[in-house]
Motif scaffolding. Structure first.
Motif, PDB file in Angstrom:
ATOM      1  N   UNK A 124       0.828  -1.202   0.000  1.00  0.00           N
ATOM      2  CA  UNK A 124       0.000   0.000   0.000  1.00  0.00           C
ATOM      3  C   UNK A 124       0.867   1.259   0.000  1.00  0.00           C
ATOM      4  N   UNK A 125       0.375   2.293  -0.661  1.00  0.00           N
ATOM      5  CA  UNK A 125       1.030   3.604  -0.608  1.00  0.00           C
ATOM      6  C   UNK A 125       0.228   4.456   0.372  1.00  0.00           C
ATOM      7  N   UNK A 126       0.817   4.719   1.513  1.00  0.00           N
ATOM      8  CA  UNK A 126       0.152   5.450   2.587  1.00  0.00           C
ATOM      9  C   UNK A 126       1.082   6.546   3.090  1.00  0.00           C
ATOM     10  N   UNK A 127       0.523   7.692   3.412  1.00  0.00           N
ATOM     11  CA  UNK A 127       1.312   8.765   4.005  1.00  0.00           C
ATOM     12  C   UNK A 127       0.684   9.193   5.322  1.00  0.00           C
ATOM     13  N   UNK A 128       1.520   9.603   6.253  1.00  0.00           N
ATOM     14  CA  UNK A 128       1.051  10.187   7.504  1.00  0.00           C
ATOM     15  C   UNK A 128       1.001  11.703   7.319  1.00  0.00           C
ATOM     16  N   UNK A 129      -0.049  12.319   7.817  1.00  0.00           N
ATOM     17  CA  UNK A 129      -0.267  13.748   7.577  1.00  0.00           C
ATOM     18  C   UNK A 129      -0.734  14.437   8.856  1.00  0.00           C
ATOM     19  N   UNK A 130      -0.739  15.745   8.796  1.00  0.00           N
ATOM     20  CA  UNK A 130      -1.405  16.551   9.811  1.00  0.00           C
ATOM     21  C   UNK A 130      -2.846  16.729   9.327  1.00  0.00           C
ATOM     22  N   UNK A 182       2.114  12.413  -4.647  1.00  0.00           N
ATOM     23  CA  UNK A 182       3.367  12.871  -4.056  1.00  0.00           C
ATOM     24  C   UNK A 182       4.487  12.717  -5.080  1.00  0.00           C
ATOM     25  N   UNK A 183       5.193  13.773  -5.324  1.00  0.00           N
ATOM     26  CA  UNK A 183       6.299  13.761  -6.283  1.00  0.00           C
ATOM     27  C   UNK A 183       7.316  12.678  -5.909  1.00  0.00           C
ATOM     28  N   UNK A 184       7.624  11.779  -6.863  1.00  0.00           N
ATOM     29  CA  UNK A 184       8.602  10.729  -6.640  1.00  0.00           C
ATOM     30  C   UNK A 184       8.083   9.522  -5.894  1.00  0.00           C
ATOM     31  N   UNK A 185       6.834   9.546  -5.433  1.00  0.00           N
ATOM     32  CA  UNK A 185       6.254   8.438  -4.654  1.00  0.00           C
ATOM     33  C   UNK A 185       5.009   7.881  -5.331  1.00  0.00           C
ATOM     34  N   UNK A 186       4.205   8.774  -5.932  1.00  0.00           N
ATOM     35  CA  UNK A 186       2.992   8.344  -6.621  1.00  0.00           C
ATOM     36  C   UNK A 186       1.753   8.752  -5.846  1.00  0.00           C
ATOM     37  N   UNK A 187       0.629   8.156  -6.206  1.00  0.00           N
ATOM     38  CA  UNK A 187      -0.639   8.474  -5.565  1.00  0.00           C
ATOM     39  C   UNK A 187      -0.834   7.614  -4.324  1.00  0.00           C
ATOM     40  N   UNK A 188      -1.075   8.269  -3.205  1.00  0.00           N
ATOM     41  CA  UNK A 188      -1.185   7.570  -1.926  1.00  0.00           C
ATOM     42  C   UNK A 188      -2.446   8.009  -1.196  1.00  0.00           C
ATOM     43  N   UNK A 189      -2.748   7.283  -0.112  1.00  0.00           N
ATOM     44  CA  UNK A 189      -3.866   7.629   0.748  1.00  0.00           C
ATOM     45  C   UNK A 189      -3.327   8.271   2.023  1.00  0.00           C
ATOM     46  N   UNK A 218       5.113   5.915   3.895  1.00  0.00           N
ATOM     47  CA  UNK A 218       5.311   4.530   4.321  1.00  0.00           C
ATOM     48  C   UNK A 218       6.142   3.796   3.285  1.00  0.00           C
ATOM     49  N   UNK A 219       7.254   3.189   3.731  1.00  0.00           N
ATOM     50  CA  UNK A 219       8.128   2.379   2.880  1.00  0.00           C
ATOM     51  C   UNK A 219       8.356   1.058   3.607  1.00  0.00           C
ATOM     52  N   UNK A 220       8.059  -0.096   2.984  1.00  0.00           N
ATOM     53  CA  UNK A 220       8.169  -1.388   3.678  1.00  0.00           C
ATOM     54  C   UNK A 220       9.566  -1.692   4.206  1.00  0.00           C
ATOM     55  N   UNK A 221      10.603  -1.402   3.410  1.00  0.00           N
ATOM     56  CA  UNK A 221      11.974  -1.731   3.796  1.00  0.00           C
ATOM     57  C   UNK A 221      12.514  -0.712   4.785  1.00  0.00           C
ATOM     58  N   UNK A 253       6.788  18.227  -4.025  1.00  0.00           N
ATOM     59  CA  UNK A 253       5.488  18.795  -4.378  1.00  0.00           C
ATOM     60  C   UNK A 253       4.420  17.733  -4.181  1.00  0.00           C
ATOM     61  N   UNK A 254       3.235  18.143  -3.719  1.00  0.00           N
ATOM     62  CA  UNK A 254       2.100  17.220  -3.615  1.00  0.00           C
ATOM     63  C   UNK A 254       0.865  17.886  -4.182  1.00  0.00           C
ATOM     64  N   UNK A 255      -0.118  17.049  -4.529  1.00  0.00           N
ATOM     65  CA  UNK A 255      -1.425  17.556  -4.955  1.00  0.00           C
ATOM     66  C   UNK A 255      -2.501  16.745  -4.268  1.00  0.00           C
ATOM     67  N   UNK A 256      -3.398  17.458  -3.563  1.00  0.00           N
ATOM     68  CA  UNK A 256      -4.514  16.780  -2.912  1.00  0.00           C
ATOM     69  C   UNK A 256      -5.599  16.614  -3.969  1.00  0.00           C
ATOM     70  N   UNK A 257      -5.813  15.369  -4.390  1.00  0.00           N
ATOM     71  CA  UNK A 257      -6.715  15.108  -5.513  1.00  0.00           C
ATOM     72  C   UNK A 257      -8.172  15.103  -5.088  1.00  0.00           C
ATOM     73  N   UNK A 258      -8.441  14.552  -3.902  1.00  0.00           N
ATOM     74  CA  UNK A 258      -9.821  14.579  -3.402  1.00  0.00           C
ATOM     75  C   UNK A 258      -9.854  14.200  -1.933  1.00  0.00           C
TER      76      UNK A 258
END
Length: 270
Positions: free
Chosen positions: A208-214, A226-233, A249-252, A265-270
């Motif tokens: 899964x591609x997951x990010x922690x946020x405020x 997310x630039x260089x990471x892709x689309x995440x939740x 989040x990175x498994x390794x 750079x990031x873009x909040x898509x929805x």
């Protein structure tokens, strides 16, 4: 999820290695003074087994004679101990942990660049040899070559337009844009539960591609590019993640440590 924030944030080749190792352990070069009985005692086999494996009709052997001392069955057992068949519910991390090896070693020995495995896959788990995985050729290269080769101005315009479309597909055009500080974390560390603030089990689903946020800046549950990471939740939070900061989040664990701290750079898509 309670976790520690880390802010500093392929099988063909192995087969040859296993074959040579099995060959060395399964053969014996007769030395002066050796008898079938002495060899059988040293290799923990019977004299009859030695005679059967080597087609001997008597107990007579000669110096420098090569003898089979393990048999095909034992060689097969040794090979099986060096490999593992993936079962339903397995993850690369669980397999690596069960066999006392690192996740990076397991992936390197089996030529794995992602984290997808399937029941029935046979993985090398002991004495492997790193397998080099070729880097894919970028799809933009042919278009660039066409653009240089086209002499008339009208022909040169077509590839340029195509390149613009390719760039747009890599970076979503809709959504709120922000520049943030990014670090990385892993669920496979001491004290980490692997369960995110929104209930996702990262240990059972490491792809899964997951990010922690405020949450006051990026709402939980948002889809974020997310630039260089892709689309995440946006599915997790962290005590040190405040304001324009995110944690990927990175498994390794090694990869998470090597990520360090970056401005992206990031873009909040929805």
């Amino acid at each position: 999820m309670k976790k520690q924030i880390i802010t500093f944030t392929a099988v063909a080749a192995l087969s040859v290695g296993l074959a040579s190792q099995a060959s060395a352990n399964s053969s014996y070069k007769v030395e002066s003074g050796d008898t079938l009985w002495s060899i059988s005692q040293e290799r923990n086999v019977s004299v009859d087994q030695l005679k059967g494996w080597n087609g001997l009709s008597s107990d007579i052997i000669y110096p420098n004679q090569e003898l089979e001392v393990a048999g095909q069955e034992k060689q097969q057992q040794a090979a099986e101990k060096s490999s593992y068949i993936v079962q339903s519910g397995d993850t690369l991390f669980k397999i690596a942990q069960a066999h006392g090896i690192s996740l990076d070693a397991l992936m390197s020995w089996n030529g794995i660049t992602g984290h997808w495995i399937y029941p029935g896959d046979k993985l090398v788990v002991k004495g492997g040899t790193p397998i080099s995985v070729p880097t894919p050729v970028e799809s933009a290269a042919p278009a660039e070559k066409v653009e240089k080769a086209a002499a008339p101005a009208q022909k040169a315009a077509a590839p340029a337009k195509k390149a613009a479309v390719t760039k747009a597909s890599a970076e979503p055009v809709s959504g709120k844009e922000m520049t943030v500080t990014a670090t990385a974390y892993t669920a496979f560390c001491a004290g980490c539960s692997g369960i995110t603030a929104t209930g996702q089990d990262l240990r059972s689903n490491p792809n899964q591609k997951v990010i922690a946020v405020d949450p006051t800046v990026i709402p939980l549950g948002s889809k974020v590019w997310v630039e260089g990471y892709g689309t995440a939740i946006a599915g997790d939070t962290g005590g040190a993640i405040k304001g324009n900061k995110i944690d990927l989040f990175i498994p390794s664990q090694d990869a998470a440590i090597n990520f360090g701290r970056k401005t992206v750079k990031i873009k909040i898509l929805k």
